[in-house]
Design an enzyme around this catalytic site. Structure first.
Site, PDB file in Angstrom:
ATOM      1  N   ARG A  73     -26.258 -23.461  64.921  1.00 39.78           N
ATOM      2  CA  ARG A  73     -25.366 -23.310  66.072  1.00 39.78           C
ATOM      3  C   ARG A  73     -24.255 -24.329  65.984  1.00 39.78           C
ATOM      4  O   ARG A  73     -24.500 -25.495  65.659  1.00 39.78           O
ATOM      5  CB  ARG A  73     -26.126 -23.587  67.382  1.00 39.78           C
ATOM      6  CG  ARG A  73     -27.038 -22.469  67.837  1.00 39.78           C
ATOM      7  CD  ARG A  73     -27.292 -22.555  69.335  1.00 39.78           C
ATOM      8  NE  ARG A  73     -27.655 -23.912  69.772  1.00 39.78           N
ATOM      9  CZ  ARG A  73     -27.516 -24.335  71.011  1.00 39.78           C
ATOM     10  NH1 ARG A  73     -27.003 -23.556  71.940  1.00 39.78           N
ATOM     11  NH2 ARG A  73     -27.895 -25.569  71.332  1.00 39.78           N
ATOM     12  N   SER A 135     -33.082 -31.357  62.855  1.00 36.38           N
ATOM     13  CA  SER A 135     -34.436 -31.544  63.373  1.00 36.38           C
ATOM     14  C   SER A 135     -35.498 -31.567  62.289  1.00 36.38           C
ATOM     15  O   SER A 135     -36.352 -30.684  62.197  1.00 36.38           O
ATOM     16  CB  SER A 135     -34.734 -30.458  64.387  1.00 36.38           C
ATOM     17  OG  SER A 135     -33.706 -30.461  65.331  1.00 36.38           O
ATOM     18  N   ASP A 188     -33.817 -33.025  67.626  1.00 31.69           N
ATOM     19  CA  ASP A 188     -33.743 -32.091  68.760  1.00 31.69           C
ATOM     20  C   ASP A 188     -34.511 -32.579  69.987  1.00 31.69           C
ATOM     21  O   ASP A 188     -34.117 -32.304  71.126  1.00 31.69           O
ATOM     22  CB  ASP A 188     -34.154 -30.657  68.369  1.00 31.69           C
ATOM     23  CG  ASP A 188     -35.510 -30.579  67.694  1.00 31.69           C
ATOM     24  OD1 ASP A 188     -36.150 -31.629  67.485  1.00 31.69           O
ATOM     25  OD2 ASP A 188     -35.937 -29.450  67.372  1.00 31.69           O
TER      26      ASP A 188
HETATM   27 MG    MG Z   1     -34.420 -25.535  69.151  1.00 29.92          MG
END
Ligand code: MG
Ligand code: ADP
Length: 459
Positions: A73, A135, A188
């Site tokens: 993203r 992450s 994250d």
């Molecule tokens: Mg996530």
């Protein structure tokens, strides 16, 4: 008759009783202390270099990137103050080829996506600070540098472990002449905590219950005994990224079943992340699938029949378990749909008793996941003295921000976690602990952290 016995066996195999939970919590607290005490511990307890709490009054324009979940993203975030913000985002699919190829190709792909995004939405003329949500276990050396320890969750790029992902990505930005500065590397969990704290400054933990599982919380810097050069900080607390997924890779205490062992043996990171593998969305479907196959092979389920779909690794998704568990119809029609239409078992071949057994399998795997996650949270609560002591003293309440589709969509997940905490520490936990869904960790949270990083740099 055989199905009744199977049902009982399955419930027993996936049961984690109160005593066992207490033993897990005790072990968890010990492992936390080891991780705070020295480098190289199983539960790594990684200082995030995020210190201080946001006030909600922060303002500015930031970019954020999220790699490590299902999609890549790219976001543009405007912090407006008063806990307000706007966010524009675009998702990009990361192919398996990129996940398993060379890190340079992955970074070039990310740079292309950022380029594409900025030309659509952004300002191409000023340098933008970016919070990079990455992450995976990173040994951070500052707010925007660190070393990748290992890949998890199906990623395995060459030429990345042991290197600094911020440097590799910044190089890719340079190759494309992108005016973007990586201001922070963000786990994250930490993004989730900060996103929620921007709107609710009293938030104390950030939890991920999605593809993977992990947690961070505020720790007193004085409690982080191991050597690390924290330099200037904004306060005497720092967010610690626990990397709790690795808990008990020594197999001392986790109630691993043969279904877990098979899933683990066939995974890309064998014998790693065993706690995560018993909790998170990437794995629960596979554990349930293994359990179904076992009972198929014993001719107890589906009259011994399977299907190519059901025989395929990872094909039974955790989301199907949610559908099955939420199926309250008399003939379990939704369960039948998953089994016969999606998993392609012959039409009309599943009996109601088959479907009931499948439902119990899903319930058992899902409930165990929630109870184990609660054990981890209970460990932190104990460590932070946030549990009511025998003397009944009251040590305050606890707001926990959680991100992830498993928490959001899996039926009864929150209820099962709360029940486990009540079993462990008593009824008071119901009002003491509040779980809140927090969806914008890698966008809003990463931007808040980029902002805090630039505030610290300018001090
Ligand atoms: Mg996530
Ligand atoms: P990520 O962790 O990748 O950032 P999510 O929080 O959306 O993203 O988590 C995705 C994971 O959640 C997937 O691995 C999937 O197994 C699981 N999942 C998706 N939908 C559901 C659902 N309806 N019920 C339970 N689990 C789900």
């Amino acid at each position: 008759m055989e199905q009744c016995q199977a049902l009982e066996q399955i419930q027993t195999e996936f049961q984690v009783n109160t005593d066992h939970m207490h033993a897990i919590v005790k072990q968890f607290v010990q492992e936390m202390n080891k991780g705070l005490d020295h480098h190289g511990a199983t539960v790594a307890m990684i200082p995030s270099f995020v210190s201080g709490r946001p006030t909600g009054q922060e303002k500015g324009q930031y970019l954020a990137l999220d790699l490590g979940g299902t999609n890549l993203r790219v976001c543009q975030v405007a912090l407006l103050g008063d806990g307000q913000y706007t966010l524009h985002q675009q998702k990009y699919v990361v192919s398996d080829q990129l996940k398993l190829g060379d890190m340079r190709h992955l970074c070039d792909f990310i740079a292309d996506c950022v380029d594409d995004f900025i030309s659509e939405h952004g300002d191409q003329h000023t340098t933008l600070d970016l919070g990079f949500t990455f992450s995976f276990p990173i040994l951070q050396t500052s707010i925007n540098s660190g070393e990748l320890k290992q890949w998890t969750k199906g990623f395995a790029c060459a030429n990345a472990v042991g290197k600094d992902p911020a440097v590799l990505l910044q190089d890719a930005f340079h190759r494309k002449n992108l005016q973007v500065n990586i201001a922070a590397i963000v786990n994250d969990t930490v993004g989730t905590l900060m996103a929620h704290a921007y709107r609710h400054p009293e938030t104390t933990m950030g939890v991920i219950l999605g593809t993977g599982s992990n947690t961070c919380y505020y720790e007193d810097i004085s409690q982080i005994k191991k050597d690390f050069n924290h330099g200037k900080t904004l306060s005497d607390e720092m967010v610690v990224n626990m990397e709790w997924g690795a808990f008990d890779c020594e197999r001392r205490i986790l109630p691993l079943t043969m279904y877990d062992n098979k899933m683990n043996r066939e995974s890309v990171n064998v014998n790693e992340q065993l706690f995560e593998k018993m909790i998170s969305g990437m794995y629960l479907g596979e554990i349930a699938r293994n359990c179904m196959l076992y009972w198929i092979d014993r001719l107890v389920l589906f009259g011994g029949r399977s299907s190519p779909e059901l025989n395929t690794q990872w094909r039974f998704e955790t989301a199907y378990m949610s559908t099955i568990q939420a199926d309250h119809s008399k003939d379990l029609a939704a369960t039948k749909h998953v089994l016969e239409d999606i998993m392609d078992l012959p039409a009309g071949s599943t009996t109601l008793a088959d479907r009931q057994l499948v439902q119990v399998i899903c319930q058992s795997v899902g409930r165990r996941s929630a109870r184990l996650a609660a054990c981890g949270l209970a460990g932190i609560l104990s460590h932070k003295n946030l549990v009511v002591g025998d003397n009944g003293q009251d040590d305050g309440s606890c707001l926990i921000a959680i991100d992830g589709s498993l928490f959001e969509f899996y039926p009864d997940f929150e209820k099962n976690m709360t029940e486990a905490l009540v079993e462990l520490f008593g009824e008071k936990m119901r009002s003491r602990v509040r779980f809140e869904l927090s969806r914008d960790g890698s966008g809003l949270g990463a931007s808040v952290i980029a902002m805090m990083a630039s505030k610290l740099a300018s001090q």
